[in-house]
Design an enzyme around this catalytic site. Sequence first.
Site, PDB file in Angstrom:
ATOM      1  N   HIS A   9       0.905  -1.057   0.064  1.00 14.37           N
ATOM      2  CA  HIS A   9       0.159   0.092   0.273  1.00 14.37           C
ATOM      3  C   HIS A   9       0.936   1.203   0.133  1.00 14.37           C
ATOM      4  O   HIS A   9       1.052   1.839   1.094  1.00 14.37           O
ATOM      5  CB  HIS A   9      -0.955  -0.140   1.324  1.00 14.37           C
ATOM      6  CG  HIS A   9      -1.762   1.086   1.284  1.00 14.37           C
ATOM      7  ND1 HIS A   9      -3.068   1.134   2.143  1.00 14.37           N
ATOM      8  CD2 HIS A   9      -1.824   2.403   0.624  1.00 14.37           C
ATOM      9  CE1 HIS A   9      -3.499   2.465   2.106  1.00 14.37           C
ATOM     10  NE2 HIS A   9      -2.922   3.038   1.230  1.00 14.37           N
ATOM     11  N   HIS A  11       1.410   4.863  -2.590  1.00 11.89           N
ATOM     12  CA  HIS A  11       0.904   5.624  -3.730  1.00 11.89           C
ATOM     13  C   HIS A  11       2.220   6.130  -4.556  1.00 11.89           C
ATOM     14  O   HIS A  11       2.688   6.979  -3.801  1.00 11.89           O
ATOM     15  CB  HIS A  11      -0.091   6.831  -3.531  1.00 11.89           C
ATOM     16  CG  HIS A  11      -1.213   6.167  -2.768  1.00 11.89           C
ATOM     17  ND1 HIS A  11      -2.442   5.728  -3.297  1.00 11.89           N
ATOM     18  CD2 HIS A  11      -1.392   5.700  -1.369  1.00 11.89           C
ATOM     19  CE1 HIS A  11      -3.388   5.548  -2.328  1.00 11.89           C
ATOM     20  NE2 HIS A  11      -2.877   5.618  -1.244  1.00 11.89           N
ATOM     21  N   HIS A 189      -9.450   1.085  -0.679  1.00 11.35           N
ATOM     22  CA  HIS A 189      -9.317   1.736   0.424  1.00 11.35           C
ATOM     23  C   HIS A 189     -10.622   1.855   1.225  1.00 11.35           C
ATOM     24  O   HIS A 189     -11.689   2.068   0.553  1.00 11.35           O
ATOM     25  CB  HIS A 189      -8.799   3.051   0.368  1.00 11.35           C
ATOM     26  CG  HIS A 189      -7.686   3.554  -0.083  1.00 11.35           C
ATOM     27  ND1 HIS A 189      -6.744   2.794  -0.935  1.00 11.35           N
ATOM     28  CD2 HIS A 189      -6.557   4.344   0.335  1.00 11.35           C
ATOM     29  CE1 HIS A 189      -5.825   3.132  -1.191  1.00 11.35           C
ATOM     30  NE2 HIS A 189      -5.236   4.197  -0.060  1.00 11.35           N
ATOM     31  N   GLU A 192     -10.715   3.759   6.333  1.00 12.53           N
ATOM     32  CA  GLU A 192      -9.727   4.821   7.011  1.00 12.53           C
ATOM     33  C   GLU A 192     -10.444   5.976   7.605  1.00 12.53           C
ATOM     34  O   GLU A 192     -10.274   6.076   8.775  1.00 12.53           O
ATOM     35  CB  GLU A 192      -8.875   5.350   5.645  1.00 12.53           C
ATOM     36  CG  GLU A 192      -7.462   6.386   5.861  1.00 12.53           C
ATOM     37  CD  GLU A 192      -7.024   7.021   4.766  1.00 12.53           C
ATOM     38  OE1 GLU A 192      -7.850   6.958   3.700  1.00 12.53           O
ATOM     39  OE2 GLU A 192      -6.007   7.321   4.909  1.00 12.53           O
ATOM     40  N   ASP A 270       2.106   4.180   2.502  1.00 14.88           N
ATOM     41  CA  ASP A 270       1.016   5.023   1.911  1.00 14.88           C
ATOM     42  C   ASP A 270       1.536   6.126   1.238  1.00 14.88           C
ATOM     43  O   ASP A 270       1.696   5.803  -0.103  1.00 14.88           O
ATOM     44  CB  ASP A 270       0.001   5.560   2.970  1.00 14.88           C
ATOM     45  CG  ASP A 270      -1.265   5.901   2.822  1.00 14.88           C
ATOM     46  OD1 ASP A 270      -1.734   5.690   1.405  1.00 14.88           O
ATOM     47  OD2 ASP A 270      -1.999   6.458   3.455  1.00 14.88           O
ATOM     48  N   ASP A 271       1.996   7.260   1.597  1.00 11.39           N
ATOM     49  CA  ASP A 271       2.885   8.306   0.871  1.00 11.39           C
ATOM     50  C   ASP A 271       3.756   8.735   1.442  1.00 11.39           C
ATOM     51  O   ASP A 271       3.857   9.826   2.479  1.00 11.39           O
ATOM     52  CB  ASP A 271       1.605   9.465   0.831  1.00 11.39           C
ATOM     53  CG  ASP A 271       0.434   9.114   0.227  1.00 11.39           C
ATOM     54  OD1 ASP A 271       0.199   8.860  -1.112  1.00 11.39           O
ATOM     55  OD2 ASP A 271      -0.577   8.742   0.865  1.00 11.39           O
TER      56      ASP A 271
HETATM   57  N1  ADE Z   1      -4.367   8.859  -2.015  1.00  7.65           N
HETATM   58  C1  ADE Z   1      -3.224   8.949  -1.570  1.00  7.65           C
HETATM   59  N2  ADE Z   1      -3.227   8.568  -0.332  1.00  7.65           N
HETATM   60  C2  ADE Z   1      -4.422   8.156   0.214  1.00  7.65           C
HETATM   61  C3  ADE Z   1      -4.852   7.887   1.416  1.00  7.65           C
HETATM   62  N3  ADE Z   1      -4.234   7.726   2.507  1.00  7.65           N
HETATM   63  N4  ADE Z   1      -6.203   7.746   1.490  1.00  7.65           N
HETATM   64  C4  ADE Z   1      -6.795   7.630   0.366  1.00  7.65           C
HETATM   65  N5  ADE Z   1      -6.603   8.218  -0.778  1.00  7.65           N
HETATM   66  C5  ADE Z   1      -5.257   8.527  -0.895  1.00  7.65           C
HETATM   67 ZN    ZN Z   2      -3.569   4.894   0.460  1.00 10.83          ZN
END
Ligand code: ADE
Ligand code: ZN
Length: 322
Positions: A9, A11, A189, A192, A270-271
């Site tokens: 997971h 992006h 997703h 969250e 995630d990011d």
């Molecule tokens: N796009 C990038 N990061 C995300 C996240 N944590 N939740 C939903 N969409 C995303």
């Molecule tokens: Zn994500």
Amino acid sequence: MSLPVAELHMHIEGSLEPELIFELAERNSVTLPYRDIDDLRSRYEFTDLQSFLDLYFANMQVLRTEQDFADLARAYFARAAQGGVAHAEIFCNPQAHMARGVSLEVVIDGIMDAVSASEREFGLSSGVIAAVLRDRPVREAVDMLADLLAMRAPIVGIGLDSAEVGNPPSLFEDVFARARAEGLHTVAHAGEEGPPEYIWQALDLLGAERIDHGVRALEDPELVRRLVDEQIPLTVCPLSNVRLRVVDTMAVHPVRRMMTEGLVVTVNSDDPAYFGGYVDDNFTALRDAVDLTDGERDILARNSIRASFASEARKSELLAAR
Ligand code: ADE
Ligand code: ZN
């Protein structure tokens, strides 16, 4: 030596580091609305998912050419490999690029360039998951999937991301049905910021094989039972959860409770450029805040390899590597 990790997971656009943002802006003659890197970094203070998404989409404007996407993905693979990642399944958001005039081919071909090189360069296997932006029209998602199939994009699956609340999985039932019929894996997703109901929908309506995040499943004991019974993997992102205020602090992150409940938990970044680090940084944060043991780390690493879409041969190889 500890077990290698599969990152399931992340992006790829969320691995765009400030330095690369400035480098690509220069390369593509894009004027950034930031004085310098420090000014940009001062904006990495988020109150919720949307406050992050606003910056995430704004910064993507520097990505223009195949080379830009290849450089972005290569930088991620290099850093991930250094942090113990041996297999990565990376999301990309083609709609975000197509909406500003960058072609699907540029996005996919650029990323695939880095994917092929990463096997050779870092021994890191990988796959690409095209994620549907759930806050854009359903028709656009339908068209994106059709375009991906028409160009025979070498993706392993379809995902669902972006602003969750108010954009339930049910909207995308037909898109996901088509993806499954075409032999693609499906993930989404859910849970969250959105309610447990969205996780039920992701499973029942989208046929999601993994739930991305899923931390809010804990609010629904019947859902936890279902996830445990069917051993549906959850791709949990601890640093992201803290930075987006899904949980208050790392010390109260429910990752251990999720493991104790019998859920198949994996740890992911995630990011990473926005939330304070890569997978290894997430493990370090858990070790420091909740005393995650080496044994627990190995369980999470093993879960990630088993939950991946890698071939059985690759999974066996990684599970045997120490
Ligand atoms: N796009 C990038 N990061 C995300 C996240 N944590 N939740 C939903 N969409 C995303
Ligand atoms: Zn994500």
